[in-house]
Design a protein around this motif. Structure first.
Motif, PDB file in Angstrom:
ATOM      1  N   SER A   1       1.854   3.722  -6.470  1.00  0.00           N
ATOM      2  CA  SER A   1       1.731   2.277  -6.606  1.00  0.00           C
ATOM      3  C   SER A   1       2.078   1.850  -8.024  1.00  0.00           C
ATOM      4  O   SER A   1       2.866   0.934  -8.249  1.00  0.00           O
TER       5      SER A   1
ATOM      6  N   ASP B   1      -4.517  -1.519  -4.071  1.00  0.00           N
ATOM      7  CA  ASP B   1      -4.618  -0.370  -4.975  1.00  0.00           C
ATOM      8  C   ASP B   1      -5.785   0.539  -4.577  1.00  0.00           C
ATOM      9  O   ASP B   1      -5.675   1.774  -4.653  1.00  0.00           O
TER      10      ASP B   1
ATOM     11  N   GLY C   1      -2.208   7.623  -3.117  1.00  0.00           N
ATOM     12  CA  GLY C   1      -0.936   7.066  -3.554  1.00  0.00           C
ATOM     13  C   GLY C   1      -1.026   6.086  -4.701  1.00  0.00           C
ATOM     14  O   GLY C   1      -0.087   5.324  -4.930  1.00  0.00           O
ATOM     15  N   LEU C   2      -2.137   6.084  -5.461  1.00  0.00           N
ATOM     16  CA  LEU C   2      -2.253   5.105  -6.536  1.00  0.00           C
ATOM     17  C   LEU C   2      -1.191   5.326  -7.605  1.00  0.00           C
ATOM     18  O   LEU C   2      -0.647   4.374  -8.164  1.00  0.00           O
TER      19      LEU C   2
ATOM     20  N   SER D   1      -4.595   2.413  -1.578  1.00  0.00           N
ATOM     21  CA  SER D   1      -3.621   3.411  -2.025  1.00  0.00           C
ATOM     22  C   SER D   1      -4.328   4.597  -2.667  1.00  0.00           C
ATOM     23  O   SER D   1      -3.946   5.758  -2.457  1.00  0.00           O
TER      24      SER D   1
ATOM     25  N   VAL E   1       0.854  -1.191   0.000  1.00  0.00           N
ATOM     26  CA  VAL E   1       0.000   0.000   0.000  1.00  0.00           C
ATOM     27  C   VAL E   1       0.890   1.242   0.000  1.00  0.00           C
ATOM     28  O   VAL E   1       1.904   1.287   0.704  1.00  0.00           O
ATOM     29  N   PHE E   2       0.496   2.260  -0.762  1.00  0.00           N
ATOM     30  CA  PHE E   2       1.272   3.486  -0.897  1.00  0.00           C
ATOM     31  C   PHE E   2       0.432   4.708  -0.527  1.00  0.00           C
ATOM     32  O   PHE E   2      -0.797   4.681  -0.638  1.00  0.00           O
ATOM     33  N   ASP E   3       1.114   5.771  -0.072  1.00  0.00           N
ATOM     34  CA  ASP E   3       0.436   7.048   0.089  1.00  0.00           C
ATOM     35  C   ASP E   3       0.992   8.025  -0.941  1.00  0.00           C
ATOM     36  O   ASP E   3       1.744   7.638  -1.846  1.00  0.00           O
TER      37      ASP E   3
ATOM     38  N   ALA F   1       6.419   1.441  -0.040  1.00  0.00           N
ATOM     39  CA  ALA F   1       5.163   1.086   0.624  1.00  0.00           C
ATOM     40  C   ALA F   1       5.126   1.590   2.055  1.00  0.00           C
ATOM     41  O   ALA F   1       6.124   1.539   2.776  1.00  0.00           O
TER      42      ALA F   1
END
Length: 279
Positions: free
Chosen positions: A258, A246, A254-255, A249, A208-210, A216
């Motif tokens: 990603s 996704d 953060g998509l 995120s 998961v990303f911001d 991540a």
């Protein structure tokens, strides 16, 4: 490590809190002295200060445990990132694998810390409780998060520490095992824990990303009984976690990070042997 810090006393205080947290039970001053190899006088003074600050609580037995002020920090962290709320909202949007247990964790150095769990209806024989810490190299979320780091950073993170004690006979045993596994995670887009946390349990994870970090910030995973896993279910569970990650995120802004991460990982990557491979 502590001696290299600008404020060594702060490092020693943090080491005390870390040790009690990882032990999962109250500790005596003798236990702390032995484990941390600190002079008794220094340890007593540090513990007294931490007790005054409500970071430690002294029990009638004389042992110490974490104090209530620690929870203020934990709650402030969780409120700031709001990731647990977004995790449950993301699952509500998608309703992926509703009968299975799905977890959310963050990485703290070489460990993952579980911060949320949506329990399924199928019994696992294993409980993911909030605050549970497990070496990242054995967990699906840990492998997913580590895969977003360059190999050089993974080596730097883990090479200076003892390899964590395996939880089962099926965990990765060395950096030479880990780096090719991380490359497979990058290629697939999701990670697999093949009974490394608990025999009889597979977990499939994704990162998961911001909006602020190229690496991540968290991982999601689903846990499934090993005797139910076949190639079709493996692909379905892995892709479901990738989609859930996704979505989370996206809710965290953060998509794009990603997508960029997986694009970067498609480039040739140097493994421990120095050879290059393509994801």
């Amino acid at each position: 490590m502590v001696e290299k810090l600008a404020a060594p006393a702060v490092g020693r205080a943090a080491a005390i809190l870390d040790l009690i947290s990882k032990a999962g039970s109250p500790q005596s001053l003798a236990d702390l002295t032995h484990a941390l190899n600190l002079p008794k006088s220094s340890l007593h003074g540090l513990c007294a200060t931490l007790e005054q600050l409500n970071l430690l609580t002294r029990l009638d037995s004389g042992q110490v445990t974490l104090g209530p002020h620690v929870m203020l920090w934990a709650n402030a962290f969780l409120a700031h990132v709001n990731i647990t709320q977004e995790f449950f909202a993301s699952w509500d949007d998608m309703r992926v694998l509703p009968e299975e247990t799905i977890t959310l964790s963050v990485r703290d150095g070489g460990e993952v810390v579980y911060i949320a769990c949506r329990n399924g209806s199928r019994p696992l024989g294993y409980t993911f409780c909030t605050g549970l810490r497990i070496p990242a190299v054995y967990t699906a979320t840990g492998l997913a998060m580590l895969s977003t780091l360059p190999n050089e950073s993974v080596r730097k993170l883990l090479d200076n520490t003892d390899w964590p004690t395996p939880l089962t006979a099926k965990g990765l045993r060395s950096m030479d095992d880990l780096l090719p596994e991380l490359q497979e995670v990058r290629r697939r887009g999701y990670s697999i824990d093949r009974e490394a946390v608990r025999e009889g349990m597979y977990c499939f994870g994704a990162s998961v990303f911001d909006s602020h970090n190229p690496e991540a910030i968290a991982g999601v995973a689903v846990s499934i009984l090993a005797n139910e896993v076949d190639p079709a279910l493996e692909e379905h569970a892995g892709q479901a976690m990738r989609k859930l990650a996704d979505r989370l995120s996206e809710r965290l802004g953060g998509l794009t990070n990603s997508r960029n991460a997986w694009h970067r990982q498609a480039q040739p990557t140097t493994l421990a042997s120095g050879k290059k491979t393509k994801a």
